[in-house]
Design an enzyme around this catalytic site. Structure first.
Site: not given
Ligand code: EPZ
Length: 419
Positions: A22-23, A116, A121, A305, A397
């Protein structure tokens, strides 16, 4: 309300073939906007989030159709550069379309993606990087108005290795003039899969999987046929299922190199795991041992995850395991539901202390989010009696067919759609 019914207590035995990731497929679907040709995706999982991405692509003027087991995307025509609030709300990660829309159309209008179940996020790192590449971004009343008549390459240092920000900036950089260097980039395997897709479309991208990704933008891109990588978190789910229920299984297509932190934890708990080029085999006998400490971290650390999934395994392990969730603020919502099954879990902010119990009992529990819901199904496999997991739409999802796959391993599980 749709639910899964699981009869616990069965040892698992069998083989399952992993769905596509998915990711990985979600950013790849956004990346199709960068070319004006036709793209054919193989091993694309049939998921609610993929359906939502297809609706966004169609809304933008593309076609997105299943052709048998392959997904065909035709991006020759783009008729609009805005995503409605309704479409944005259907999928948390729809912000991933922003970079590609700016690269293709020079403008984009999207609503701020909501938070979410896992907590806020934010996308501040995405927006800061796009601004560094020359995008003008204005936020008004929850809508982002973005203009980028000419994206230019930039040196960007991410404040933290955000997966989504790395992917969004890679896509925008493909449409920028000059070279973009993304430092402190996320290193997840899905980033490397996105790079391989972009290269297959003619892009000049390198470094994915390391902390520095380099994109030489401005190349005209073309469509391609691409096979999506297998889903490593779905693999972690099925490894956890066998670990907690006992038995043995072979996960065809799983790549252990994508899951080393998870297989290390399961081995420490007492599972026998072997990975090779064909997949991962696992054998688990009772009883498992607690694992001293599990700290989630950006790849190659322990994946957030898989936190709920391995927690489900350790609910009946002998001893105490301390979890520390360092990526998301609110990712222990499954703990209360597990406690309804007899688990002993204490939450202190980012720390969860799990004390193994001798037995879990089936209960009516509620899926709180995608991986938390899957973890409740995993826990149900080892519980005495029946477990009902309601609100199963969260699980849909990310899992193409949880019932099909767990039944292939001998689990007694059935899906009851909403009446
Ligand atoms: C991706 O989410 C995945 N989703 C998530 O999987 C996964 O848990 C996550 O990466 C971490 O590995 C998809 O790929 C669709 P991040 P993403 O940006 O990109 C903070 C699942 O279950 N942050 O690496 O949203 C954020 O709040 C899902 O399949 C900022 O502060 O994750 C978080 O605390 C859940 N500012 C941390 O970074 C930003 O601009 C990591 O977020 C972006 C992120």
């Amino acid at each position: 309300m749709s639910q899964y019914l699981i009869e616990g207590g069965q040892k698992l035995r069998g083989e399952v073939t992993l769905q596509g990731a998915k990711n990985s497929v979600l950013p790849i679907l956004a990346a199709t906007l960068l070319n004006k040709g036709d793209t054919l995706l193989r091993r694309c999982p049939r998921l609610r989030d993929v359906d939502a991405s297809m609706r966004i692509l169609r809304h933008l003027g593309c076609t997105a159709e299943w052709k048998g087991e392959e997904l065909e995307i035709r991006t020759g025509e783009i008729s609009r550069a805005e995503i409605t609030d309704e479409l944005m709300r259907e999928m948390r990660s729809s912000a991933i379309f922003l970079g590609a829309m700016l690269a293709r159309c020079g403008e984009a209008k999207i609503s701020y993606p909501g938070g979410c179940e896992l907590g806020p996020r934010p996308i501040d790192l995405h927006l800061a990087g796009l601004r560094a590449m020359g995008a003008e971004i204005r936020e008004e009343g929850g809508t982002l108005y973005c203009r980028a008549p000419r994206l230019r390459g930039a040196d960007i240092v991410l404040a933290l290795p955000s997966v989504g920000a790395t992917e969004n900036l890679m896509l925008a950089a493909c449409g920028a003039e000059g070279v973009t260097k993304i430092s402190n980039a996320a290193r997840e395997p899905e980033i490397r899969d996105l790079q391989e897709f972009l290269v297959a479309c003619g892009a000049r991208v390198r470094g994915a999987g390391t902390s520095t990704v380099i994109v030489e933008g401005g190349e005209p891109l073309h469509g391609c046929t691409y096979t999506v990588m297998p889903d490593r978190i779905v693999a972690a789910t099925y490894l956890s299922a066998v670990a907690t229920a006992g038995g043995e299984a072979f996960l065809s297509g799983a790549r252990e190199e994508h899951l080393l932190a998870v297989t290390a934890a399961l081995r420490a708990a007492g599972c026998h795991i072997r990975g090779d080029e064909r997949g991962i085999s696992i054998r688990a006998e009772e009883p498992l041992r607690a694992v001293n400490m599990i700290r989630t971290a950006p790849y190659p650390g322990f994946p957030t995850d898989a936190q709920a999934l391995v927690m489900a395994v350790l609910l009946r392990a002998e001893g105490v395991t301390v979890f520390e969730e360092n990526i998301f603020e609110n990712r222990y919502r499954h703990a209360n539901e597990m406690m309804r099954m007899g688990a002993e879990i204490r939450i202190f902010g980012r720390v969860a202390v799990v004390t193994g119990v001798s037995a879990l009992h089936g209960a009516a529990v509620q899926a709180t989010d995608l991986r938390g819901g899957a973890a409740l199904c995993v826990a149900g496999l080892a519980a005495e009696g029946q477990t009902q997991v309601t609100d199963s739409h969260h699980i849909d999802r990310g899992y193409e067919d949880l019932t099909r796959d767990l039944r292939a391993l001998g689990a007694q599980i059935r899906y009851c759609p909403a009446d």
